[in-house]
Write a protein that holds these residues in place. Sequence first.
Motif, mmCIF file in Angstrom:
data_model
loop_
_atom_site.group_PDB
_atom_site.id
_atom_site.type_symbol
_atom_site.label_atom_id
_atom_site.label_comp_id
_atom_site.label_asym_id
_atom_site.label_seq_id
_atom_site.Cartn_x
_atom_site.Cartn_y
_atom_site.Cartn_z
ATOM 1 N N THR A 246 -17.540 12.690 -75.680
ATOM 2 C CA THR A 246 -18.645 13.007 -76.587
ATOM 3 C C THR A 246 -19.705 11.915 -76.598
ATOM 4 O O THR A 246 -20.860 12.161 -76.956
ATOM 5 C CB THR A 246 -18.120 13.215 -78.019
ATOM 6 O OG1 THR A 246 -17.419 12.031 -78.446
ATOM 7 C CG2 THR A 246 -17.165 14.402 -78.081
ATOM 8 N N ILE A 249 -24.297 10.963 -72.959
ATOM 9 C CA ILE A 249 -25.533 11.684 -73.222
ATOM 10 C C ILE A 249 -26.163 12.032 -71.879
ATOM 11 O O ILE A 249 -26.431 11.152 -71.060
ATOM 12 C CB ILE A 249 -26.520 10.833 -74.050
ATOM 13 C CG1 ILE A 249 -25.866 10.379 -75.358
ATOM 14 C CG2 ILE A 249 -27.798 11.618 -74.340
ATOM 15 C CD1 ILE A 249 -26.729 9.424 -76.157
ATOM 16 N N THR A 250 -26.407 13.311 -71.650
ATOM 17 C CA THR A 250 -27.007 13.737 -70.384
ATOM 18 C C THR A 250 -28.516 13.517 -70.422
ATOM 19 O O THR A 250 -29.132 13.408 -71.480
ATOM 20 C CB THR A 250 -26.696 15.213 -70.109
ATOM 21 O OG1 THR A 250 -27.045 15.995 -71.262
ATOM 22 C CG2 THR A 250 -25.213 15.413 -69.823
ATOM 23 N N ASP A 252 -31.091 15.240 -69.980
ATOM 24 C CA ASP A 252 -31.991 16.183 -70.642
ATOM 25 C C ASP A 252 -32.128 15.915 -72.139
ATOM 26 O O ASP A 252 -33.018 16.442 -72.793
ATOM 27 C CB ASP A 252 -31.506 17.623 -70.420
ATOM 28 C CG ASP A 252 -30.088 17.836 -70.933
ATOM 29 O OD1 ASP A 252 -29.189 17.129 -70.436
ATOM 30 O OD2 ASP A 252 -29.895 18.697 -71.809
ATOM 31 N N LYS A 253 -31.242 15.049 -72.704
ATOM 32 C CA LYS A 253 -31.280 14.764 -74.132
ATOM 33 C C LYS A 253 -31.896 13.402 -74.455
ATOM 34 O O LYS A 253 -31.965 13.016 -75.615
ATOM 35 C CB LYS A 253 -29.860 14.828 -74.707
ATOM 36 C CG LYS A 253 -29.227 16.220 -74.603
ATOM 37 C CD LYS A 253 -27.851 16.231 -75.225
ATOM 38 C CE LYS A 253 -27.260 17.641 -75.220
ATOM 39 N NZ LYS A 253 -27.024 18.154 -73.879
ATOM 40 N N TYR A 254 -32.351 12.667 -73.442
ATOM 41 C CA TYR A 254 -32.911 11.340 -73.700
ATOM 42 C C TYR A 254 -34.223 11.411 -74.460
ATOM 43 O O TYR A 254 -34.552 10.539 -75.245
ATOM 44 C CB TYR A 254 -33.194 10.601 -72.386
ATOM 45 C CG TYR A 254 -31.991 10.227 -71.571
ATOM 46 C CD1 TYR A 254 -32.160 9.650 -70.326
ATOM 47 C CD2 TYR A 254 -30.702 10.441 -72.012
ATOM 48 C CE1 TYR A 254 -31.080 9.304 -69.541
ATOM 49 C CE2 TYR A 254 -29.611 10.107 -71.244
ATOM 50 C CZ TYR A 254 -29.802 9.536 -70.000
ATOM 51 O OH TYR A 254 -28.733 9.194 -69.229
ATOM 52 N N GLY A 255 -35.015 12.426 -74.177
ATOM 53 C CA GLY A 255 -36.355 12.475 -74.742
ATOM 54 C C GLY A 255 -37.379 12.034 -73.726
ATOM 55 O O GLY A 255 -37.072 11.294 -72.786
ATOM 56 N N ALA A 266 -26.761 10.804 -66.476
ATOM 57 C CA ALA A 266 -26.274 10.673 -67.844
ATOM 58 C C ALA A 266 -26.137 9.190 -68.170
ATOM 59 O O ALA A 266 -26.322 8.321 -67.305
ATOM 60 C CB ALA A 266 -24.939 11.397 -68.014
#
Length: 359
Positions: A246, A249-250, A252-255, A266
């Motif tokens: 969990t 963080i991939t 696409d989620k960094y911003g 990731a």
Amino acid sequence: NDGCLLMAHVRGCPVQELDYWRGNIERSPALQQFLKSASDPLVTGTTSHGADWIPTEMSASVWEDLRLQTLVANQLPRVTMRAKTLDSPYKTGTAKAYLTTEATDLTQIHFTTGKATLTSVGFGSCLAFSSEFEEDAAMAVMPVVQADMASALAEGLEDALLNGASGADMDMDSVAGFTDRAWNGFRRLCGAISGGPTAALSVDLGTFSTANLRVMRKEMGKYGVNPNQLLWVTGPVGYVAFLGLTEVITVDKYGPAATVLTGELARFDGIPIVISGQIRQDLNATGRRDGTITDNTVVHLINKNAFLLGERRAIRFEEDYHVLGDYRRVVGKARWAFVPRIDVTATYPCASLGYNVAV
């Protein structure tokens, strides 16, 4: 000759499948000598060695095997070498401040100096193809050949960085002349030899967990503090194992404001994870290739700034033409060097190996 072409047309088969064609080769010393001297070049008459690219009504396109980008070499500090060897100086320890006492000399200290030596090693690849193959192929052959050889050289460099062992004390299938004999790479530097890897530089990841991955970072001490200097390197199996955590963080989620390394997919604990196609996935439980147990892989945690990659010669292509056999040979060569800036030891743990990752 024209007879061969007419016969092939009547029978509805390629010329190369005619008994008459094969018989001529068997009866012709000149043709046999050509096939022998060509050292297995790409020719129009051999399936998987050229014939597949001679169009009948096929699509004029090339299907290439998927090759994961060679990413590790691009993350290391690189220096251009102007000679075969290059010395990189280093020091250990720092100055220390003391309280002063009136009319009393300060304590004198010194730090230790040393140097790491880069020694360039040659990498090369050679491919031959006949003039007929080049003339009859459905696309321009030379760009495909050069691109393929460039990829092979880059993969050879990455293989040496990850799996290199200058001796024969790590993987049983390593042979003199293979790229994994160039120097000691990350796995060997962490002691992946008979008897198991160095305890202070490795962690058993039989249980692939956040806690055990953080032990790898903990063991690196001050070399594992700054995430901007660190890099996780693994193969496809290891990457899937990371995705099961969990804390990962991939990308696409960094911003949109995040700075992303080329090939980074990731992050774990803020450290980029990159995948290398040269990570072996046929190792035993201690991170070696022994030929018996082949169902494990590894994960590396590397302080990038602690290593140096030297380039004496960038990839260069040359070719020659053999008039007797009517074929060309293309040769691609480069010269690279790799060294830790300081010896990887329990005192200077600038890399860590996670082993026993189940495949």
